[in-house]
Design a protein around this motif. Sequence first.
Motif, mmCIF file in Angstrom:
data_model
loop_
_atom_site.group_PDB
_atom_site.id
_atom_site.type_symbol
_atom_site.label_atom_id
_atom_site.label_comp_id
_atom_site.label_asym_id
_atom_site.label_seq_id
_atom_site.Cartn_x
_atom_site.Cartn_y
_atom_site.Cartn_z
ATOM 1 N N LYS A 1 93.034 51.796 49.914
ATOM 2 C CA LYS A 1 92.955 50.477 49.302
ATOM 3 C C LYS A 1 92.188 50.506 47.977
ATOM 4 C CE LYS A 1 93.222 47.904 53.667
ATOM 5 N NZ LYS A 1 94.530 47.296 53.356
ATOM 6 N N VAL A 2 91.373 51.509 47.742
ATOM 7 C CA VAL A 2 90.503 51.663 46.564
ATOM 8 C C VAL A 2 89.364 50.644 46.594
ATOM 9 C CG1 VAL A 2 90.345 51.864 44.046
ATOM 10 C CG2 VAL A 2 92.417 52.605 45.238
ATOM 11 N N VAL A 3 89.707 49.378 46.773
ATOM 12 C CA VAL A 3 88.689 48.345 47.009
ATOM 13 C C VAL A 3 89.117 47.549 48.237
ATOM 14 C CG1 VAL A 3 87.585 46.245 46.122
ATOM 15 C CG2 VAL A 3 88.009 48.187 44.589
ATOM 16 N N VAL A 4 88.170 47.334 49.149
ATOM 17 C CA VAL A 4 88.449 46.670 50.420
ATOM 18 C C VAL A 4 87.907 45.252 50.391
ATOM 19 C CG1 VAL A 4 88.049 46.751 52.924
ATOM 20 C CG2 VAL A 4 88.276 48.889 51.627
ATOM 21 N N LEU A 5 88.668 44.319 50.954
ATOM 22 C CA LEU A 5 88.186 42.954 51.170
ATOM 23 C C LEU A 5 88.011 42.752 52.672
ATOM 24 C CD1 LEU A 5 87.488 40.051 50.366
ATOM 25 C CD2 LEU A 5 89.940 39.520 50.463
ATOM 26 N N ASN A 6 86.769 42.581 53.101
ATOM 27 C CA ASN A 6 86.481 42.309 54.508
ATOM 28 C C ASN A 6 86.872 40.870 54.812
ATOM 29 O OD1 ASN A 6 85.228 41.627 56.998
ATOM 30 N ND2 ASN A 6 83.760 43.300 56.735
ATOM 31 N N THR A 7 87.902 40.692 55.631
ATOM 32 C CA THR A 7 88.399 39.340 55.897
ATOM 33 C C THR A 7 87.437 38.521 56.750
ATOM 34 O OG1 THR A 7 89.652 40.217 57.785
ATOM 35 C CG2 THR A 7 90.816 40.023 55.678
ATOM 36 N N THR A 8 86.476 39.176 57.394
ATOM 37 C CA THR A 8 85.514 38.459 58.234
ATOM 38 C C THR A 8 84.463 37.722 57.406
ATOM 39 O OG1 THR A 8 85.812 40.054 60.017
ATOM 40 C CG2 THR A 8 83.844 38.684 60.111
ATOM 41 N N ASP A 9 83.898 38.435 56.422
ATOM 42 C CA ASP A 9 82.823 37.822 55.639
ATOM 43 C C ASP A 9 83.160 37.655 54.158
ATOM 44 O OD1 ASP A 9 82.657 40.395 54.642
ATOM 45 O OD2 ASP A 9 80.798 40.888 55.701
ATOM 46 N N GLY A 10 84.376 38.067 53.750
ATOM 47 C CA GLY A 10 84.789 37.866 52.365
ATOM 48 C C GLY A 10 84.116 38.762 51.356
ATOM 49 N N VAL A 11 83.540 39.881 51.819
ATOM 50 C CA VAL A 11 82.835 40.795 50.916
ATOM 51 C C VAL A 11 83.765 41.911 50.457
ATOM 52 C CG1 VAL A 11 80.964 42.487 50.744
ATOM 53 C CG2 VAL A 11 80.549 40.281 51.836
ATOM 54 N N LEU A 12 83.746 42.189 49.166
ATOM 55 C CA LEU A 12 84.495 43.295 48.558
ATOM 56 C C LEU A 12 83.603 44.519 48.466
ATOM 57 C CD1 LEU A 12 85.892 41.118 45.681
ATOM 58 C CD2 LEU A 12 87.380 42.293 47.298
ATOM 59 N N TYR A 13 84.195 45.703 48.667
ATOM 60 C CA TYR A 13 83.427 46.940 48.535
ATOM 61 C C TYR A 13 84.366 48.114 48.295
ATOM 62 C CZ TYR A 13 84.590 47.133 53.556
ATOM 63 O OH TYR A 13 85.243 47.112 54.768
ATOM 64 N N PRO A 14 83.852 49.224 47.780
ATOM 65 C CA PRO A 14 84.704 50.378 47.509
ATOM 66 C C PRO A 14 85.238 50.999 48.799
ATOM 67 C CG PRO A 14 82.624 50.539 46.314
ATOM 68 C CD PRO A 14 82.475 49.435 47.305
ATOM 69 N N ASP A 15 86.502 51.375 48.768
ATOM 70 C CA ASP A 15 87.109 52.126 49.873
ATOM 71 C C ASP A 15 86.424 53.488 49.964
ATOM 72 O OD1 ASP A 15 88.798 53.018 51.859
ATOM 73 O OD2 ASP A 15 90.571 53.170 50.575
ATOM 74 N N SER A 16 86.239 53.966 51.180
ATOM 75 C CA SER A 16 85.715 55.317 51.399
ATOM 76 C C SER A 16 86.243 55.793 52.740
ATOM 77 C CB SER A 16 84.179 55.338 51.384
ATOM 78 O OG SER A 16 83.657 54.476 52.389
ATOM 79 N N VAL A 17 86.336 57.085 52.925
ATOM 80 C CA VAL A 17 86.957 57.602 54.142
ATOM 81 C C VAL A 17 86.396 58.969 54.480
ATOM 82 C CG1 VAL A 17 88.888 58.605 52.816
ATOM 83 C CG2 VAL A 17 89.192 58.130 55.245
ATOM 84 N N VAL A 18 86.207 59.222 55.765
ATOM 85 C CA VAL A 18 85.979 60.582 56.241
ATOM 86 C C VAL A 18 87.162 60.941 57.127
ATOM 87 C CG1 VAL A 18 83.475 60.543 56.085
ATOM 88 C CG2 VAL A 18 84.561 59.796 58.201
ATOM 89 N N GLY A 19 87.584 62.180 57.044
ATOM 90 C CA GLY A 19 88.768 62.605 57.784
ATOM 91 C C GLY A 19 88.544 63.914 58.504
ATOM 92 N N THR A 20 89.288 64.089 59.582
ATOM 93 C CA THR A 20 89.144 65.316 60.376
ATOM 94 C C THR A 20 90.014 66.430 59.833
ATOM 95 O OG1 THR A 20 90.796 64.449 61.918
ATOM 96 C CG2 THR A 20 88.484 64.144 62.500
ATOM 97 N N ASP A 21 90.121 66.491 58.562
ATOM 98 C CA ASP A 21 90.803 67.577 57.869
ATOM 99 C C ASP A 21 90.061 67.762 56.565
ATOM 100 O OD1 ASP A 21 92.780 68.769 55.866
ATOM 101 O OD2 ASP A 21 93.884 69.003 57.743
ATOM 102 N N SER A 22 89.739 68.994 56.236
ATOM 103 C CA SER A 22 88.909 69.220 55.053
ATOM 104 C C SER A 22 89.589 68.758 53.771
ATOM 105 C CB SER A 22 88.522 70.696 54.950
ATOM 106 O OG SER A 22 89.663 71.520 55.039
ATOM 107 N N HIS A 23 90.926 68.652 53.780
ATOM 108 C CA HIS A 23 91.624 68.235 52.565
ATOM 109 C C HIS A 23 91.721 66.716 52.424
ATOM 110 C CE1 HIS A 23 92.866 72.476 53.089
ATOM 111 N NE2 HIS A 23 92.535 72.470 51.812
#
Length: 901
Positions: A191-213
Amino acid sequence: MDCENPFRRILKTLERPDGGEYGKFFSLPSLNDPRIEKLPYSIRILLESAIRNCDEFQVRSNDVEKILDWENSSPKQVEIPFKPARVLLHDYTGVPAVVDLACMRDAMNKLGGDSSKINPLVPVHFVVDHSVQVNVSGSEKAVQANMELEFQRNGERFGFVKWGSNAFDNMFVVPPGSGILHQINLEYLAKVVVLNTTDGVLYPDSVVGTDSHTTMIDGLGVAGWGVGGIEAEAAMLGQVMSMVLPGVVGFELTGRLRDGVTATDLVLTVTQMLRKHGVVGKFVEFYGEGMRELSLADRATIANMCPEYGATMGFFPVDHVALKYLKLTGRSDDTVSMIEHYLRANMMFVDYNEPRDEIVYSCSLELKLEDVEPCISGPKRPHDRVPLRDMKADWGTCLNNRLGFKGFAIPKEAQNKVVNFVFRGTRAQLRHGAVVIAAITSCTNTSNPSVVLGAALVAKKAYELGLEVKPWIKTSLAPGSGVVAKYLQKSGLEKYLNQLGFHIVAYGCTTCIGNSGDIDESVASAIAENDLVAAAVLSGNRNFEGRVHPLTRANYLASPPLVVAYALAGTVDIDFEKEPIGTGKDGKQVFFRDIWPSNKEVAEAVEASVLPDMFKATYEGITKGNPMWNQLSVPTGALYDWDSKSTYIHEPPYFKDMTMSPPGPRSVKNAYCLLNLGDSITTDHISPAGSIHKDSPAAKFLIERGVGRRDFNSYGSRRGNDEVMARGTFANIRLVNKLLRGEVGPETIHIPTGQKLSVFDAATKYKSEGQDTIILAGSEYGSGSSRDWAAKGPKLLGVKAVIAKSFERIHRSNLVGMGIVPLCFKVGEDAETLGLTGFEQYNVELPNEINEIKPGQDVKVITDDGKSFVCTLRFDTEVELAYFNHGGILQYVIRNLINSN
C-alpha cells in the motif's frame, strides 16, 4: 488509538487538495527537531513507527529519542522496538507457521488460556508459490500439467492452508498458480501508505516476511525485510520486534547504464561491492542523480538481492518514479495522490528537482552506472561476480583450482573429456561446463519487464537466424505474475521464446529454490557416471551448492537475456566476444553481438507492451482464480484435528510438558560436537531443502509409512511435519564436516563410539544417552534464505549451542527464538587457531539466574582436555534473553498471553 500515547500533540490532519481530509497522521515536522532532516529516509520510517506505537510499555519515549539521535546512538548498537504494518508468508514457511499457530491454540487450551487469543493481530498475506516443480517443460501444456502435479502432491497441505485462512482472522491467502509472493507484493499487496479504518490514522506501509527476499519491496519505498518464521509468528501475535538500531550505508548512483547493460548486471555489481564492503546488520539506502535513470523494476531488482549482499534492507525512498509505477500497476489516482501528499507532509518523499536534505550516513559508497558491464555470478555464490569478457578464463581457473567456492579440482588430463551418450535416440556429447538447465526464473528478474522482454528479443533474433537450443537442455520460464504472460503476448514475442523451448512452466518460485525437477535420465547418467561439472544458468538470486539441482555443480546467475544466450551456446566455456554462439541457417557463424538487443529496442518493447489494464485484469478476483483451489474441501472449526498418520501436517513437540513456569537458563555440560563446520555454511546446508534422497533418514521414515519414492515430494513441501524435517536437517549432499576428515555428505562421527552415522541418527543417539551437543562453525554461519527450520531442526536434534566466528543476522535471531545459545569466537580466533578438533567435550559456563546474564557478555568455554577460551554471548537484546529464559519465543508468547488475562 492509544490515549496514553505521549505524542498525541503532533497528531495532525492531512487535507485533500479539494478541501476534504485524507485522515490523521503523526507529523514528524511538528516535533520541531532539526535532527530529523539529517536522518536517512529508512530511519524516518522507524521513527514514525515508534512515535505512533508509543505507549510507555512496549514502546517508550526513550526509544523515540534513540531513533531521533540515530547519528550518535546507532554506533552504540542500542536496542529499539519495531511494529511492522503486516506480515508476508509463502507456503514453505507459512505452512509451519500455521502449524505452530494451531499447536499454540492447543497449548493455550491445555494451560487454561483463551485459545482465540492465538490469532493474527496484523494483516497477514500468505502467497502459495513455493510448491510447484518443473516436472514438465518445453511444452505449451506445461503450466497445467505442473499445476495438476502440484495439487496431487500437496492437496493435504493446501487444504490445511485453506483451513487456516478460515480459522484465523486477518489472514489473506493467494492460492497456487498466481505468481511469486515478492512480485505480487510489489504489484498488488503493498500500500506504501496505510489508512487505519478503525482510527483514521495514516502511516507508512512496512512488512516483515518469512523469506529473505522480502526486501524486494524496498524498491518501492516500503520498509521490508526477511525474518524467521518464528519472529513472524510473534509479530502476527502483536509482539514488538526487538532490533538493534542499524547503521545506514549511503549508496550513491550517478550517470546512466551503457547500451547493452541490464539491470541484472547492475545488481550483481552492487552485490559484489556491498558484500566486499560489509553491510551485515545494516540498512543500505540508495540516492543520487543516477536514480532518475532507474525504473522501479530496476530498483526492485537491486533491493531483491539484499540478502546476497548481506544487508537488512536495500532501501529506495519514494519519488516520482515510484508514483508512476503505482499508477502503472493499477492503483487509483486518488490513492496515489494520498500517498504523495502524506509522504511530502511527513518528510518521506524525494523530489530530485528540489534541493536535497543534508542526510548523514554511517558511511557512503558510490557507483558510476556507466562503469557497469555485462556479467554473471558464480559458480557457487551470488557475490562471486565474473565480467562476461572474463568468463572463459575464469571457468578454466575454476576447473584448475582446488575444491572450494571457485574451484572444482579437475585434473588437467580430464578437463577436455568428451562424454558421448544417446539422448532420445540421437547421439549427443557433454563436456565440463555443458549447460543442462537454463531457467528464466525467480522474483529477482521476472518482476522486470526490461529483462524479460530483452530475453524475448534475443530469442527472436536467434530464431530468425536459425539458431536452436540443444534438446537435452532443460529450458523453462516461470514468471512472477500473470502480468508477464500478458505483456509477452501483447508484444508478439512469446512465440520466439516458445520456439527455443522457454515455454511458461508455472507461475511460482521454481528453479531458483531447487524446484527444477528432474533432468532427462540419459543426461543425468552421463553426468554422474563421468563426474562431469555440468552447469545451470538461471536468472535467480541463489546459486549455492546443491540448491538448483544435485547434478549441476556449477550454477551461474545471469540476466534473462543471458540465460537464453547460454542456452543457445550450450556451454559456459565460451568467450562471447571472440567465439560464435552457433551456426545460422545460412551456414554462417552467429556471434553474441548478432542477437543482443539495444537498450532502445528493449525500451520500445516495454513502452508498447506493459499496460495498466494488464495488472488490473490479473489481480481482479485473485483469491478465486484457481479452480483446483476452489474445489478443495477443508475442515471447519477453530482447533485443528491432527491426523497422527499424516506425513505432511504433524503436531510438533515444542509445547510437550510445558508449564506456566519458565525453565530459566540451561547450562551446556559435557557436550559433544555434532558437526565441525567451516565458513559460509548456509541455511541450504542446514535446513532441509530440495529433493529427498532415496537413502536418507527422511526417505526411510516415509517408506516405513507407505510413501513410495515417486511420492516423496520435496522437503519444502513437508515443512509442516517435524518428523520429516528433523531427519532432513544437515542432509545436504555437499555438506563438509571436518569430523569426517575430507569426506563430503550428510554424515558425522558419533564420538563416544567412533561410528559414522547420518547426522540425524548420531543426534538421536546422543539424545537417547542424555548427552548435550553443540556445533562448531566458521564465519557467516546461516547465510542465505531466512529458513526457520535451520533453527527448528537443530533444536529437535538436541543442539544446545552454536559456536561460530560470525552469524548471518536472521539465522542468529532464529536460533535465539528456538532457545539455542549463539556464541561467537573472539576476533582473530576460531576452532583451528584454538586447536579444537571437535572431538572434545565442551562446557559453556552460563550464569544460573537470568538476571545475571547480559546481552553481549563474555562467556568461558572449557573442554575436557583442558582448553579454555572466551566467547561473546550473542543474545543482543533484553528481549532475546527473555525468549531464552522461557525456552523460546513461542513459549514466551503463550505465557504472556495467559498472564494478560
